[in-house]
Motif scaffolding. Structure first.
Motif, PDB file in Angstrom:
ATOM      1  N   LEU A 136      -8.890 -33.904  25.935  1.00 46.59           N
ATOM      2  CA  LEU A 136     -10.292 -33.989  26.361  1.00 46.59           C
ATOM      3  C   LEU A 136     -10.722 -35.416  26.675  1.00 46.59           C
ATOM      4  N   ALA A 137      -9.882 -36.399  26.412  1.00 49.32           N
ATOM      5  CA  ALA A 137     -10.281 -37.796  26.581  1.00 49.32           C
ATOM      6  C   ALA A 137     -10.584 -38.110  28.044  1.00 49.32           C
ATOM      7  N   GLY A 138      -9.584 -37.972  28.906  1.00 54.82           N
ATOM      8  CA  GLY A 138      -9.822 -38.100  30.335  1.00 54.82           C
ATOM      9  C   GLY A 138      -9.823 -39.498  30.898  1.00 54.82           C
ATOM     10  N   SER A 139      -9.911 -40.534  30.085  1.00 56.23           N
ATOM     11  CA  SER A 139      -9.905 -41.907  30.596  1.00 56.23           C
ATOM     12  C   SER A 139      -9.279 -42.815  29.555  1.00 56.23           C
ATOM     13  N   VAL A 140      -8.827 -43.984  30.017  1.00 62.29           N
ATOM     14  CA  VAL A 140      -8.221 -44.945  29.101  1.00 62.29           C
ATOM     15  C   VAL A 140      -9.239 -45.418  28.073  1.00 62.29           C
ATOM     16  N   ARG A 141     -10.474 -45.632  28.512  1.00 57.51           N
ATOM     17  CA  ARG A 141     -11.493 -46.139  27.595  1.00 57.51           C
ATOM     18  C   ARG A 141     -11.738 -45.154  26.455  1.00 57.51           C
ATOM     19  N   ARG A 142     -11.886 -43.875  26.781  1.00 55.51           N
ATOM     20  CA  ARG A 142     -12.125 -42.865  25.748  1.00 55.51           C
ATOM     21  C   ARG A 142     -10.881 -42.644  24.900  1.00 55.51           C
ATOM     22  N   MET A 143      -9.708 -42.713  25.521  1.00 54.35           N
ATOM     23  CA  MET A 143      -8.473 -42.637  24.750  1.00 54.35           C
ATOM     24  C   MET A 143      -8.355 -43.827  23.795  1.00 54.35           C
ATOM     25  N   GLY A 144      -8.856 -44.982  24.244  1.00 54.01           N
ATOM     26  CA  GLY A 144      -8.819 -46.171  23.389  1.00 54.01           C
ATOM     27  C   GLY A 144      -9.639 -46.021  22.127  1.00 54.01           C
ATOM     28  N   VAL A 145     -10.749 -45.296  22.210  1.00 51.42           N
ATOM     29  CA  VAL A 145     -11.551 -45.041  21.010  1.00 51.42           C
ATOM     30  C   VAL A 145     -10.733 -44.247  19.997  1.00 51.42           C
ATOM     31  N   ILE A 146      -9.983 -43.261  20.497  1.00 52.03           N
ATOM     32  CA  ILE A 146      -9.164 -42.429  19.605  1.00 52.03           C
ATOM     33  C   ILE A 146      -8.044 -43.245  18.976  1.00 52.03           C
ATOM     34  N   THR A 147      -7.289 -43.981  19.792  1.00 45.09           N
ATOM     35  CA  THR A 147      -6.134 -44.708  19.258  1.00 45.09           C
ATOM     36  C   THR A 147      -6.556 -45.874  18.372  1.00 45.09           C
ATOM     37  N   ALA A 148      -7.681 -46.524  18.705  1.00 45.14           N
ATOM     38  CA  ALA A 148      -8.169 -47.575  17.809  1.00 45.14           C
ATOM     39  C   ALA A 148      -8.604 -46.981  16.473  1.00 45.14           C
ATOM     40  N   GLY A 149      -9.169 -45.782  16.533  1.00 44.27           N
ATOM     41  CA  GLY A 149      -9.517 -45.103  15.282  1.00 44.27           C
ATOM     42  C   GLY A 149      -8.296 -44.811  14.440  1.00 44.27           C
ATOM     43  N   PHE A 150      -7.166 -44.467  15.106  1.00 41.94           N
ATOM     44  CA  PHE A 150      -5.916 -44.311  14.369  1.00 41.94           C
ATOM     45  C   PHE A 150      -5.565 -45.600  13.630  1.00 41.94           C
ATOM     46  N   GLY A 151      -5.689 -46.722  14.347  1.00 40.71           N
ATOM     47  CA  GLY A 151      -5.348 -47.995  13.716  1.00 40.71           C
ATOM     48  C   GLY A 151      -6.240 -48.317  12.535  1.00 40.71           C
ATOM     49  N   VAL A 152      -7.543 -48.092  12.702  1.00 38.02           N
ATOM     50  CA  VAL A 152      -8.497 -48.411  11.629  1.00 38.02           C
ATOM     51  C   VAL A 152      -8.245 -47.536  10.404  1.00 38.02           C
ATOM     52  N   LEU A 153      -8.185 -46.212  10.598  1.00 37.87           N
ATOM     53  CA  LEU A 153      -8.009 -45.327   9.446  1.00 37.87           C
ATOM     54  C   LEU A 153      -6.590 -45.399   8.895  1.00 37.87           C
ATOM     55  N   GLY A 154      -5.610 -45.692   9.763  1.00 37.21           N
ATOM     56  CA  GLY A 154      -4.263 -45.903   9.255  1.00 37.21           C
ATOM     57  C   GLY A 154      -4.197 -47.120   8.357  1.00 37.21           C
ATOM     58  N   ALA A 155      -4.915 -48.187   8.741  1.00 37.17           N
ATOM     59  CA  ALA A 155      -4.943 -49.399   7.921  1.00 37.17           C
ATOM     60  C   ALA A 155      -5.676 -49.177   6.604  1.00 37.17           C
TER      61      ALA A 155
END
Length: 410
Positions: A136-155
């Motif tokens: 459902l992301a559809g763009s790099v910017r929206r995908m970036g919110v998801i992957t950055a969230g992975f980094g934050v919660l993973g940390a």
């Protein structure tokens, strides 16, 4: 002339322009996907407590981490296949059911095998939610919110798991992934249910061969020689199957796409580097400095959070940048992180290495995922997401094994 003839002709209103489908806000997508990262890392600091509760050795408790990684790896392409055949809402419902069931099992399991089954169900359900969010992301910017969230919660996952375990129980710590279910009502309302798509019969043999190959690859860190041999055999059998059934579970068109293959391989490489450094840096800091374990953990978490925030900046800016420029940044930063770790004479600089590593892998996952998905035919994009994420997850299996070799050899 009649009265009717004097009346102006009725004007037929022009057809309304079709409305573009409404995008689900990126915040809901992040809430749907990112709790998985915290759930995956929550056991890191509480393995001894988990072992004591289950009456086993700490080394045996690490199987709860291994089985989660395995189920996440094999569940990702399977959920992508379900998304391709049955649609978004079917994946969301099944994922929610698996997470609820898995969390309930972990909450009461008195034995390790039952707890492992619960963790596997949580991981497969989480894989489905991540696949749905990325579709459902559809763009790099929206995908970036998801992957950055992975980094934050993973940390934050290890510290979060330890804190929850101290306040309540380790079983509650492993339930943190269920927070993702809060996003389901909003996403179900804002997306249309997709009817089942008419398609060829399910390629069970292709799915089984892919699952067996992924299983062997995940077990490489624990059983290197037999797992590598099994991986090669499964890869050969899968290649023969794809040749005879090019439109099956693993579409041959994806493997012929240079953009897709290179994006997936680069994502795997960046993930391997990141997870290697994630497990190596604390050991190196402990050996080279007099810092306490809590100081090292706090410093690394701050570094990872900074890198995750920077990855959002690159994901947002990438829409205005050429693809070669984005790839140059990713390759440069991705290479700079391990080189700095090897060559730096100043130990605190290793925290900057952690920042560079998480920046490269989070920004890389966002941009490369979009490149890989766009390179696939529309009907095969769910499988493109699944296979791309499988490559990324394999980096999460290889990295800790490489880190163990480094720390043992140091």
């Amino acid at each position: 002339m009649s009265e009717l003839a004097l009346r102006p002709a009725a004007q037929t209103p022009p057809p309304a322009a079709p409305q573009a489908p409404r995008q689900v806000p990126a915040g809901w997508l992040a809430l749907l996907a990112t709790p998985l990262a915290a759930s995956a890392n929550a056991p890191v600091l509480i393995l001894p407590d988990m072992a004591d509760s289950l009456g086993i050795h700490t080394a045996s408790a690490t199987w709860l981490v291994t089985v989660f990684a395995w189920a996440l790896a094999v569940g990702t392409p399977l959920m992508a296949g379900l998304l391709r055949r049955r649609g978004l809402h079917s994946v969301l419902r099944l994922s929610a059911a698996l997470i609820v069931a898995g969390t309930a099992i972990v909450a009461v399991a008195p034995w390790l095998p039952l707890a492992m089954a619960g963790r596997a169900a949580q991981a497969v359900g989480g894989a489905g939610l991540v696949t749905a969010a990325m579709s459902l992301a559809g763009s790099v910017r929206r995908m970036g919110v998801i992957t950055a969230g992975f980094g934050v919660l993973g940390a934050a996952g290890p510290l979060l798991g330890s804190t929850i375990a101290g306040m309540a129980s380790w079983r509650v710590s492993l339930a943190v992934g269920a927070v993702a279910l809060l996003a389901l009502p909003a996403i179900m309302r804002q997306t249309a249910p997709c009817p089942p798509r008419p398609s060829t019969p399910f390629d069970g043999r292709g799915a089984a061969l892919l699952v067996l190959m992924a299983t062997a690859l995940v077990l490489v860190p624990r059983y290197p020689f037999p797992a590598v041999a099994a991986s090669l055999v499964m890869a050969a059998l899968l290649a023969l199957h794809i040749r005879s059934n090019p439109a099956g579970f693993v579409p041959a068109a994806l493997l012929r796409s240079r953009t897709f293959v290179l994006s997936a391989l680069l994502a795997c490489t960046l993930a391997t580097s990141y997870f290697t450094l994630l497990f190596t840096i604390p050991q190196l800091l402990g050996d080279r400095t007099g810092w306490s374990t809590s100081t090292i953990g706090t410093g690394q978490m701050a570094a990872l959070l900074a890198g995750s925030a920077l990855s959002i900046v690159l994901a947002a800016a990438s829409a205005r940048m050429s693809r070669p420029r984005v790839l140059t940044i990713l390759l440069t930063v991705g290479a700079l992180a391990p080189l700095t770790a090897v060559l730096t004479p100043w130990a605190p600089l290793l925290l900057i290495v952690a920042t560079l590593a998480v920046f490269a892998t989070s920004a890389g996952q966002a941009t490369l995922a979009v490149y890989a998905i766009q390179a696939a035919p529309a009907a095969q994009r769910p499988m493109a997401i699944g296979l791309f994420n499988l490559c990324y997850q394999l980096g999460g299996a290889f990295g800790p094994a490489i880190a163990a070799l480094i720390t043992l050899g140091a």
